[in-house]
Write an enzyme that holds these catalytic residues in place. Structure first.
Site, PDB file in Angstrom:
ATOM      1  N   LYS A  42      16.096  -1.284   9.394  1.00  0.00           N
ATOM      2  CA  LYS A  42      16.851  -2.199   8.528  1.00  0.00           C
ATOM      3  C   LYS A  42      18.333  -1.864   8.532  1.00  0.00           C
ATOM      4  O   LYS A  42      19.181  -2.755   8.421  1.00  0.00           O
ATOM      5  CB  LYS A  42      16.297  -2.177   7.101  1.00  0.00           C
ATOM      6  CG  LYS A  42      16.498  -0.864   6.354  1.00  0.00           C
ATOM      7  CD  LYS A  42      16.010  -0.948   4.922  1.00  0.00           C
ATOM      8  CE  LYS A  42      16.248   0.368   4.190  1.00  0.00           C
ATOM      9  NZ  LYS A  42      15.814   0.309   2.777  1.00  0.00           N
ATOM     10  N   ARG A 137      11.610   2.422  -8.340  1.00  0.00           N
ATOM     11  CA  ARG A 137      11.884   1.227  -7.554  1.00  0.00           C
ATOM     12  C   ARG A 137      10.554   0.480  -7.498  1.00  0.00           C
ATOM     13  O   ARG A 137      10.081  -0.009  -8.497  1.00  0.00           O
ATOM     14  CB  ARG A 137      12.459   1.570  -6.173  1.00  0.00           C
ATOM     15  CG  ARG A 137      13.158   0.360  -5.525  1.00  0.00           C
ATOM     16  CD  ARG A 137      13.773   0.670  -4.179  1.00  0.00           C
ATOM     17  NE  ARG A 137      12.771   0.871  -3.149  1.00  0.00           N
ATOM     18  CZ  ARG A 137      13.052   1.058  -1.858  1.00  0.00           C
ATOM     19  NH1 ARG A 137      14.302   1.081  -1.468  1.00  0.00           N
ATOM     20  NH2 ARG A 137      12.091   1.239  -0.980  1.00  0.00           N
TER      21      ARG A 137
END
Length: 367
Positions: A42, A137
């Site tokens: 990413k 998260r």
């Protein structure tokens, strides 16, 4: 030394050989205790050139948070297993089943949707369940994990192949010996209770370097997801360099478009700047103020470190202002910067920054 001008006003030079070296060394390092690496793409927007370097240096599972990047790597012929690095959105389930071999999941509604789509295509989609271990998260609460697994086992279109946890991303929580032991224990309980062998117990990311170096028992942890330590040669708790790795595989370069002696403090009544901040200035007297051809639209400017003895004073959307100090920067000169993770992510995502590959011969470092 200041280089001569080049065609691109701003570019990133990507040293393929240094990335290859870092990937190979980290595969060996973590493999010494039986841990396999997922290469996180990413950061580089699924760049197929870099993805192929990963594969050729022993990383055969690639993880990305964007389906578009996974499609790009598949279309480029990258021969790897592909993992969607985040929980899929309900609106993209069809694309996830078509493009990703595995996805990371935390929501039953999403998993049920994946199962329905997979059945439609007469396939089985593999999933890794992410567990909340304190970083806050993504993740299923540990107390809910057994019930979660029980519901998923009723579905025929998906298969649980692992569990994982995230650290040092949102909350900065360290992957400690206790955290790793707790994750290993959860994996053991799931395997025992449901007779469900887990191919992946993914203990974290580049922040796990210190834990791995110190631990005498990795437990059931057999996988880590690495991006920054490959690209920038650093662990991510203190950003210390990892011995034997290159920290300069990426160099950001931009051209000077103005260089003048000017005051160091603005003249006039001040309000907010372009981004709604109230700027403050230190009076340094007259200085050589140089402007380089990039700004906050292109890169996280605060994540750049100049290689010369100069200082970044600030930026607008498309100008970055430098105090050149004793360096006689002139229009057309090229200024080099070392990016941190945030800056690299922005640079690789920007369509305005030219990507230039260097040191590509045989995927090895050139001398």
């Amino acid at each position: 030394m200041i280089a001569t001008a080049a065609p691109a006003t701003s570019r990133v030079e990507i040293n393929i050989g240094k990335i290859a070296h870092n990937a190979e060394k980290l595969v060996q390092f973590y493999g010494s205790k039986g841990i396999e690496i997922m290469g996180v793409t990413k950061t580089v927007c699924g760049d197929p050139n870099i993805a192929k370097i990963f594969v050729s240096n022993g990383i055969h599972i690639l993880a990305d948070s964007k389906i578009e990047n996974i499609k790009k790597m598949r279309d480029a012929g990258v021969n790897a297993q592909f993992v969607l690095l985040r929980s899929p959105a309900l609106s993209e389930l069809d694309a996830v089943v078509k493009s990703a071999d595995i996805s990371m999941n935390t929501e039953l509604a999403v998993i049920r949707g994946l199962s329905t789509i997979a059945e439609k295509y007469n396939t089985v989609h593999e999933i890794i369940l992410m567990v909340e271990m304190g970083d806050l998260r993504e993740g299923i609460m540990p107390a809910d994990l057994e019930g979660f697994v029980q519901e998923i086992l009723k579905l025929s279109g998906v298969k649980i192949v692992g569990i994982g946890a995230n650290f040092a991303c949102f909350g900065g929580v360290k992957p400690s010996e206790k955290k790793m032991a707790d994750l290993s224990k959860l994996a053991g309980l799931i395997e025992l209770k449901f007779s469900l062998p887990l191919s992946y117990v993914s203990g974290g990311n580049s922040a796990n370097y210190n834990w791995f170096t110190a631990t005498e028992n990795i437990g059931k942890i057999n996988n880590l997801r690495l991006g920054e330590s490959i690209y920038l040669g650093r662990e991510t708790l203190d950003r210390k360099a990892i011995p034997g790795l290159f920290t300069d595989a990426f160099t950001f370069i931009s051209e000077v478009i103005e260089s003048k002696i000017k005051p160091s403090v603005p003249d006039g009544e001040t309000g907010q700047d372009a981004f709604g901040n109230q700027p403050k200035f230190r009076d340094r007297g007259l200085i050589r103020r140089a402007i380089v051809a990039f700004g906050s639209q292109d890169v996280l400017v605060t994540g750049l470190t100049p290689e010369l003895d100069i200082e970044i004073l600030g930026s607008s959307s498309d100008h970055t202002i430098l105090d050149a100090k004793d360096v006689n920067l002139q229009v057309g000169d090229q200024v080099k910067f070392s990016p941190n993770y945030g800056a690299l992510l922005a640079i690789m995502s920007s369509s305005y920054i030219t990507k230039k590959y260097t040191n590509v011969k045989d995927n090895h470092i050139l001398t």
